[in-house]
Design an enzyme around this catalytic site. Structure first.
Site, PDB file in Angstrom:
ATOM      1  N   GLU A 131       0.867  -1.175   0.000  1.00 43.07           N
ATOM      2  CA  GLU A 131       0.000   0.000   0.000  1.00 43.07           C
ATOM      3  C   GLU A 131       0.905   1.227   0.000  1.00 43.07           C
ATOM      4  O   GLU A 131       1.528   1.547   1.003  1.00 43.07           O
ATOM      5  CB  GLU A 131      -0.902   0.021   1.240  1.00 43.07           C
ATOM      6  CG  GLU A 131      -1.779  -1.201   1.404  1.00 43.07           C
ATOM      7  CD  GLU A 131      -2.514  -1.189   2.732  1.00 43.07           C
ATOM      8  OE1 GLU A 131      -2.698  -0.096   3.316  1.00 43.07           O
ATOM      9  OE2 GLU A 131      -2.902  -2.265   3.200  1.00 43.07           O
ATOM     10  N   GLU A 133       2.034   5.156  -0.342  1.00 47.88           N
ATOM     11  CA  GLU A 133       1.673   6.566  -0.191  1.00 47.88           C
ATOM     12  C   GLU A 133       2.726   7.446  -0.863  1.00 47.88           C
ATOM     13  O   GLU A 133       3.895   7.063  -0.966  1.00 47.88           O
ATOM     14  CB  GLU A 133       1.549   6.920   1.293  1.00 47.88           C
ATOM     15  CG  GLU A 133       0.460   6.141   1.999  1.00 47.88           C
ATOM     16  CD  GLU A 133       0.508   6.254   3.514  1.00 47.88           C
ATOM     17  OE1 GLU A 133      -0.515   5.975   4.158  1.00 47.88           O
ATOM     18  OE2 GLU A 133       1.579   6.613   4.043  1.00 47.88           O
ATOM     19  N   GLU A 188      -4.717  11.090   1.385  1.00 43.74           N
ATOM     20  CA  GLU A 188      -4.236  10.623   2.678  1.00 43.74           C
ATOM     21  C   GLU A 188      -4.309  11.735   3.731  1.00 43.74           C
ATOM     22  O   GLU A 188      -4.893  12.786   3.504  1.00 43.74           O
ATOM     23  CB  GLU A 188      -2.804  10.082   2.545  1.00 43.74           C
ATOM     24  CG  GLU A 188      -2.726   8.563   2.435  1.00 43.74           C
ATOM     25  CD  GLU A 188      -3.158   7.865   3.704  1.00 43.74           C
ATOM     26  OE1 GLU A 188      -3.153   8.498   4.788  1.00 43.74           O
ATOM     27  OE2 GLU A 188      -3.522   6.674   3.630  1.00 43.74           O
ATOM     28  N   GLU A 195      -2.760   7.986  -1.718  1.00 46.85           N
ATOM     29  CA  GLU A 195      -2.513   6.542  -1.716  1.00 46.85           C
ATOM     30  C   GLU A 195      -3.326   5.895  -2.824  1.00 46.85           C
ATOM     31  O   GLU A 195      -4.500   6.230  -3.024  1.00 46.85           O
ATOM     32  CB  GLU A 195      -2.881   5.918  -0.374  1.00 46.85           C
ATOM     33  CG  GLU A 195      -2.648   4.405  -0.321  1.00 46.85           C
ATOM     34  CD  GLU A 195      -2.955   3.812   1.042  1.00 46.85           C
ATOM     35  OE1 GLU A 195      -3.548   2.706   1.073  1.00 46.85           O
ATOM     36  OE2 GLU A 195      -2.623   4.438   2.069  1.00 46.85           O
ATOM     37  N   ARG A 315      -3.770   0.272  15.004  1.00 44.70           N
ATOM     38  CA  ARG A 315      -2.785   0.631  13.995  1.00 44.70           C
ATOM     39  C   ARG A 315      -1.515   1.253  14.572  1.00 44.70           C
ATOM     40  O   ARG A 315      -0.737   1.846  13.844  1.00 44.70           O
ATOM     41  CB  ARG A 315      -3.415   1.597  12.981  1.00 44.70           C
ATOM     42  CG  ARG A 315      -4.363   0.918  11.995  1.00 44.70           C
ATOM     43  CD  ARG A 315      -5.082   1.919  11.106  1.00 44.70           C
ATOM     44  NE  ARG A 315      -5.612   1.314   9.908  1.00 44.70           N
ATOM     45  CZ  ARG A 315      -6.721   0.602   9.835  1.00 44.70           C
ATOM     46  NH1 ARG A 315      -7.429   0.391  10.933  1.00 44.70           N
ATOM     47  NH2 ARG A 315      -7.130   0.080   8.693  1.00 44.70           N
ATOM     48  N   GLU A 332       0.076  -7.614   7.998  1.00 43.12           N
ATOM     49  CA  GLU A 332       0.402  -6.280   7.489  1.00 43.12           C
ATOM     50  C   GLU A 332       1.570  -5.705   8.295  1.00 43.12           C
ATOM     51  O   GLU A 332       1.443  -5.437   9.488  1.00 43.12           O
ATOM     52  CB  GLU A 332      -0.806  -5.361   7.606  1.00 43.12           C
ATOM     53  CG  GLU A 332      -0.519  -3.930   7.138  1.00 43.12           C
ATOM     54  CD  GLU A 332      -1.635  -2.959   7.499  1.00 43.12           C
ATOM     55  OE1 GLU A 332      -2.122  -2.269   6.598  1.00 43.12           O
ATOM     56  OE2 GLU A 332      -2.014  -2.894   8.690  1.00 43.12           O
ATOM     57  N   ARG A 334       3.783  -2.534   8.987  1.00 42.58           N
ATOM     58  CA  ARG A 334       3.484  -1.122   8.818  1.00 42.58           C
ATOM     59  C   ARG A 334       4.721  -0.214   8.815  1.00 42.58           C
ATOM     60  O   ARG A 334       4.605   0.988   8.639  1.00 42.58           O
ATOM     61  CB  ARG A 334       2.522  -0.676   9.913  1.00 42.58           C
ATOM     62  CG  ARG A 334       1.180  -1.404   9.848  1.00 42.58           C
ATOM     63  CD  ARG A 334       0.254  -1.008  10.976  1.00 42.58           C
ATOM     64  NE  ARG A 334      -0.077   0.405  10.957  1.00 42.58           N
ATOM     65  CZ  ARG A 334      -1.001   0.973  10.177  1.00 42.58           C
ATOM     66  NH1 ARG A 334      -1.675   0.219   9.310  1.00 42.58           N
ATOM     67  NH2 ARG A 334      -1.248   2.258  10.247  1.00 42.58           N
TER      68      ARG A 334
END
Length: 443
Positions: A131, A133, A188, A195, A315, A332, A334
């Site tokens: 993913e 950005e 974002e 993103e 998160r 995931e 991060r």
């Protein structure tokens, strides 16, 4: 099954009036390189007979060992979705070989291919979904990049405040034209930050796609009079750009991270994989977060992780398990940012995860609350360590981790750590504007 054959490529080039073909590869830092040929030379390229000077590429070889060959991966052939005044442009991503016919061990794509083959020998297919950005900034009167923006949008906002919407739409359309499946695009958190998410794929294809994605983003931004940057933290006190990396292992057509009999639906294999990644993440940071600037993103307050902990929910953790289960179960990570080399990063993450599986490693208990809200003493009591605070610390951790050297090979490991130590020394010896503004008239 192969996507393209030799005759298919020759036919498509002719039918689409392609005038130039870029034979692409990367240096050890993930910078995209290319040798451009005309259609008359394409048969030679498809016969693996195109040579280039490897001594001119960062981290490759000495001048007396310079001859190298480009072996195109036919499945990476695409015709770019724009015309030039001289015709259309296509590309092939290449593996690098030595004159004797052996793969070049300093080729990042070879490192990932070798690690994927190791996973395959154990029955696993490694899927990755990044993913990514990025920021879209204005350019100055000379077309040079700035950090100026008139965009005032925030998370999930749209026009008129989202001034990058038109460019983002162009990027999505261009990507779809060359075969990407776009899952979502949005503004974002920070001004001018965006993103675009595309569908996961097998690791080698995912790394190829990521580099293609960056190139298309920059091309479309330029066409819109903007500059796209994947620098992790271009603006002080604003959110930085990450590349959250979603990973899963499949075995026998089934997601190996999923187990419906467990309370979390996360299998023992998934827990092993997480433990392996957490064990090696400090050293992996030098590849996942490869710049001095990268560590200005990994600070509290901007949804970027600082601590080595995993979670099933929030998160703030390094590793999160998204809510999807069944075939969609994934891990995931991060911490990575989009400045790194995806081939090396995916290879290291896979190698770390496989070690966790083979050694039956177990992670510390998952965090159930916001890690940012806990004190250093509380984190220490729970066995939660910190990510490296800067590039120098990350490179030291990388050099101390035998798994990383084994995965990358001596050539890339030595060249990479040498270059990153030099980069850190240069930064540490540089007098910054912050120092001048705080100290010059006080002392």
């Amino acid at each position: 099954m192969a996507k393209y054959g030799r005759d298919d490529i020759l036919r498509i080039v002719k039918e689409n009036d392609v005038k130039f073909i870029r034979l692409q590869f990367t240096d050890i830092f993930g910078t995209l390189k290319n040798v451009t040929i005309t259609p008359s030379q394409l048969p030679k390229a498809l016969d693996n007979d195109c040579m280039f000077d490897g001594s001119s590429i960062e981290g490759f070889v000495r001048i007396e060992e310079s001859d190298m060959y480009l072996h195109p991966d036919l499945d990476t052939f695409v015709v770019f979705p724009w015309d030039t005044k001289n015709g259309r442009i296509a590309r092939l991503i290449c593996d690098i070989y030595l004159p004797g016919g052996e793969p070049f061990t300093g080729d990042p794509r070879y490192v990932l291919r070798r690690t994927v083959e190791r996973a395959s020998s154990l029955g696993y297919t490694f899927n990755v979904g990044p993913e990514c950005e990025f920021f879209l900034f204005n350019t100055d009167e000379f077309g040079h990049p700035t950090t100026v923006t008139h965009d005032t949008a925030g998370y999930f906002d749209f026009g008129p405040s989202d001034l990058g919407e038109s460019c983002r739409r162009d990027i999505c359309l261009a990507l779809e034209e060359i075969g990407f499946e776009i899952e979502a695009s949005h503004h974002e958190v920070a001004f001018a930050q965006h993103e675009i998410d595309f569908r996961y794929s097998e690791a080698l294809s995912a790394a190829d796609n990521f580099l293609t994605f960056k190139m298309i983003v920059k091309k479309c931004a330029e066409a819109n009079g903007l500059c796209a940057t994947f620098m992790p933290k271009p603006i002080t006190n604003r959110a930085g750009s990450g590349m959250h990396t979603n990973m899963s292992l499949f075995r026998g057509g089934e997601n190996a991270f999923y187990d419906s009999t467990r309370a979390s639906s996360l299998s023992r294999t998934g827990l092993n994989f997480i433990a392996g990644v957490m064990k090696h993440i400090k050293g992996i940071c030098a590849v996942a977060n490869p710049l001095v600037n990268s560590y200005k993103r990994l600070v509290p307050g901007y949804e970027a992780p600082c601590c080595i902990v995993w979670t099933l929910s929030n998160r703030s953790a390094l590793i999160r398990i998204p809510a999807a289960r069944g075939a969609g179960t994934r891990v995931e990570l991060r911490s990575p940012d989009p400045a790194g080399n995806p081939y090396l990063l995916f290879a290291l993450l896979l190698s770390a995860g496989l070690e966790g599986i083979e050694r039956d490693l177990r992670p510390i208990p998952p965090a159930s609350s916001n890690v940012y809200d806990s004190s250093p003493e509380e984190r220490s009591a729970r066995g939660i360590e910190n990510l490296p605070a800067d590039l120098g610390e990350a490179v030291s951790a990388m050099k101390a981790d035998p798994m990383i050297r084994e995965t990358l090979g001596d050539h890339i490991f030595g060249k990479y750590t040498e270059a990153k130590e030099r980069e850190w020394r240069e930064y540490a010896n540089t007098v910054t504007e912050w120092e001048l503004s705080h100290y010059l008239d006080r002392f």
